[in-house]
Design an enzyme around this catalytic site. Structure first.
Site, PDB file in Angstrom:
ATOM      1  N   SER A   1     -11.584  -8.341  -3.345  1.00  0.00           N
ATOM      2  CA  SER A   1     -10.557  -9.275  -2.868  1.00  0.00           C
ATOM      3  C   SER A   1      -9.522  -8.635  -1.947  1.00  0.00           C
ATOM      4  O   SER A   1      -8.783  -9.346  -1.266  1.00  0.00           O
ATOM      5  CB  SER A   1      -9.841  -9.932  -4.054  1.00  0.00           C
ATOM      6  OG  SER A   1      -9.009  -9.006  -4.720  1.00  0.00           O
TER       7      SER A   1
ATOM      8  N   LYS B   1      -2.943  -7.756  -5.644  1.00  0.00           N
ATOM      9  CA  LYS B   1      -2.882  -8.618  -4.458  1.00  0.00           C
ATOM     10  C   LYS B   1      -1.704  -8.150  -3.605  1.00  0.00           C
ATOM     11  O   LYS B   1      -0.909  -7.312  -3.996  1.00  0.00           O
ATOM     12  CB  LYS B   1      -2.650 -10.087  -4.850  1.00  0.00           C
ATOM     13  CG  LYS B   1      -3.660 -10.677  -5.833  1.00  0.00           C
ATOM     14  CD  LYS B   1      -5.017 -10.899  -5.233  1.00  0.00           C
ATOM     15  CE  LYS B   1      -5.980 -11.493  -6.262  1.00  0.00           C
ATOM     16  NZ  LYS B   1      -7.378 -11.530  -5.764  1.00  0.00           N
TER      17      LYS B   1
END
Length: 257
Positions: free
Chosen positions: A53, A116
């Site tokens: 990701s 993230k």
């Protein structure tokens, strides 16, 4: 006066010496473990990248140092001490900034660590239009760089080609992002207003990241991330490997953009 036979006296002394060495070794190991736990709890925590990701900035198999004291401490950043009834953060040195790469516990899955990029601060208005990020109505500059072929795709057996862009936030932070040939369902979103005390998180691999954008589709695993859920800021790639027998030497001790 020692009346025991010489050979028995020598054995007794040797046995005591061995026992003393063993006690010293155990004591040294215990002290080392205690210092390691303190270091891990208060200073830096190792973190392994398990998914794609955050490609291409972070690869599966990268091992990071997460700076825990940057944002201060909370019940999630002190796992060995565990204060389940303590909320908020304390001893905060630096406020989280847009563009920081953050390890956190997602609200919908607080037993796991996610990583993230911090995109939205409390009170920010966030929106995606045609794959372009807007913060408080201002477009984040998105410049095409190249086609980037992932030779190490996660959970796939063939290379995946992405379009690679440089994204620059309104306050100047710049980093690479990826987009696949097939846009994801969060290329276009409504406007998100980040609540007070919360943050909006996105992966750099935009079409392969489960992040705050999916709130619009009822997926609140990541959602708006409370400040107290932050574990720390990811600053440095310590080392990296593809597997047990193949290291990526060019990634050792790289700073994370």
């Amino acid at each position: 006066m020692d009346s025991s036979p010489p050979e028995k006296s020598g054995l007794f002394k040797a046995k005591n010496a061995r026992q003393g060495d063993l006690r010293d070794t155990i004591k040294t190991l215990v002290i080392a473990v205690i210092f390691a736990l303190i270091f891990r709890s208060f200073a830096f925590e190792p973190f392994h990248i398990p998914s794609d990701s955050m490609k291409s900035n972070l690869l599966v198999g990268d091992y990071l140092f997460v700076t825990k004291f940057s944002y201060g401490y909370s019940r999630y950043s002190l796992p060995f001490f565990g204060f389940p009834n303590v909320h908020g953060r304390f001893l905060e040195m630096h406020a989280p900034q847009r563009g920081d790469v953050v390890v956190f516990r997602p609200p919908g899955q607080p037993s796991e660590d996610f990583i993230k990029r911090l995109i939205g601060l409390p009170g920010d208005h966030i929106r995606m239009k045609g794959g372009v990020l807007y913060i408080n109505g201002e477009m984040a500059k998105k410049e095409y760089v190249e086609e980037w072929t992932d030779q190490e795709p996660d959970q796939a057996h063939y290379p995946i080609t992405y379009k690679r862009y440089r994204e620059t936030l309104p306050d100047g932070k710049s980093y690479f992002i990826l987009n696949t040939q097939t846009p994801s369902e969060v290329e276009d979103t409504g406007e998100f207003v980040v609540p007070e005390g919360h943050y909006f998180m996105m992966g750099d691999n935009r079409d392969r990241s489960r992040d705050s954008r999916y709130l619009e589709h009822g997926d609140d695993v990541v959602g708006y991330v409370p400040a107290e859920n932050f574990v720390g800021r990811a600053d440095l790639i310590l080392f990296s490997w593809r597997d047990w027998f193949s290291f990526r030497g060019d990634r050792f001790f790289n700073r994370i953009p």
